[in-house]
Design an enzyme around this catalytic site. Structure first.
Site, mmCIF file in Angstrom:
data_model
loop_
_atom_site.group_PDB
_atom_site.id
_atom_site.type_symbol
_atom_site.label_atom_id
_atom_site.label_comp_id
_atom_site.label_asym_id
_atom_site.label_seq_id
_atom_site.Cartn_x
_atom_site.Cartn_y
_atom_site.Cartn_z
ATOM 1 N N VAL A 62 0.837 -1.201 0.000
ATOM 2 C CA VAL A 62 0.000 0.000 0.000
ATOM 3 C C VAL A 62 0.874 1.254 0.000
ATOM 4 O O VAL A 62 1.971 1.257 0.561
ATOM 5 C CB VAL A 62 -0.974 -0.002 1.203
ATOM 6 C CG1 VAL A 62 -0.241 0.106 2.523
ATOM 7 C CG2 VAL A 62 -2.026 1.092 1.083
ATOM 8 N N CYS A 63 0.381 2.307 -0.662
ATOM 9 C CA CYS A 63 1.024 3.626 -0.632
ATOM 10 C C CYS A 63 -0.090 4.668 -0.592
ATOM 11 O O CYS A 63 -1.206 4.369 -0.173
ATOM 12 C CB CYS A 63 1.958 3.826 -1.829
ATOM 13 S SG CYS A 63 1.125 3.919 -3.424
ATOM 14 N N ARG A 64 0.179 5.869 -1.042
ATOM 15 C CA ARG A 64 -0.833 6.924 -0.992
ATOM 16 C C ARG A 64 -1.977 6.661 -1.969
ATOM 17 O O ARG A 64 -3.139 6.737 -1.605
ATOM 18 C CB ARG A 64 -0.201 8.287 -1.280
ATOM 19 C CG ARG A 64 -1.154 9.459 -1.108
ATOM 20 C CD ARG A 64 -0.477 10.781 -1.386
ATOM 21 N NE ARG A 64 -0.191 10.963 -2.802
ATOM 22 C CZ ARG A 64 -1.066 11.425 -3.703
ATOM 23 N NH1 ARG A 64 -2.278 11.767 -3.335
ATOM 24 N NH2 ARG A 64 -0.718 11.546 -4.957
ATOM 25 N N MET A 90 -3.990 4.703 0.379
ATOM 26 C CA MET A 90 -4.525 5.342 1.589
ATOM 27 C C MET A 90 -5.543 6.435 1.269
ATOM 28 O O MET A 90 -6.378 6.761 2.112
ATOM 29 C CB MET A 90 -3.389 5.895 2.444
ATOM 30 C CG MET A 90 -2.501 4.820 3.053
ATOM 31 S SD MET A 90 -3.396 3.601 4.062
ATOM 32 C CE MET A 90 -3.875 4.600 5.475
#
Length: 99
Positions: A62-64, A90
């Protein structure tokens, strides 16, 4: 590449499933909150920290927004890891976060 939505990931977590979630964002982004239980390994550190990732365990990246985590997922898949990218990252995460 395997992908999962944030809603699907949240359902897995809320059902008590034990997941290995790797957050590849930068320190200042993670300081704003991460998925509870996620491990923080910045994207640029992934190659040097492979020993922290269990080859037998499925990794959720997961990242932004999903771009950096997709790069991490592709890299890990090439190394033989079972990996899924969290689409939307996110920005799409609606559940609680851990600070």
């Amino acid at each position: 590449m395997n992908e999962i939505t944030t809603d699907e990931l949240a359902k897995k977590l809320n059902s008590g499933e034990k997941l290995s979630i790797i957050d590849v964002r930068e320190n200042e982004e993670v300081a704003e909150g991460k998925i509870p239980g996620a491990t923080h390994i910045k994207l640029g550190e992934i190659p040097d920290r492979l020993n922290e990732l269990d080859l037998a365990e499925h990794q959720y990246m997961v990242c932004r927004s999903g771009g950096r985590s997709a790069k991490a997922a592709a890299f890990l898949a090439e190394k033989g890891y079972k990996v899924t990218n969290v689409a939307g990252g996110m920005l799409d995460w609606k559940e609680e976060v851990e600070k």
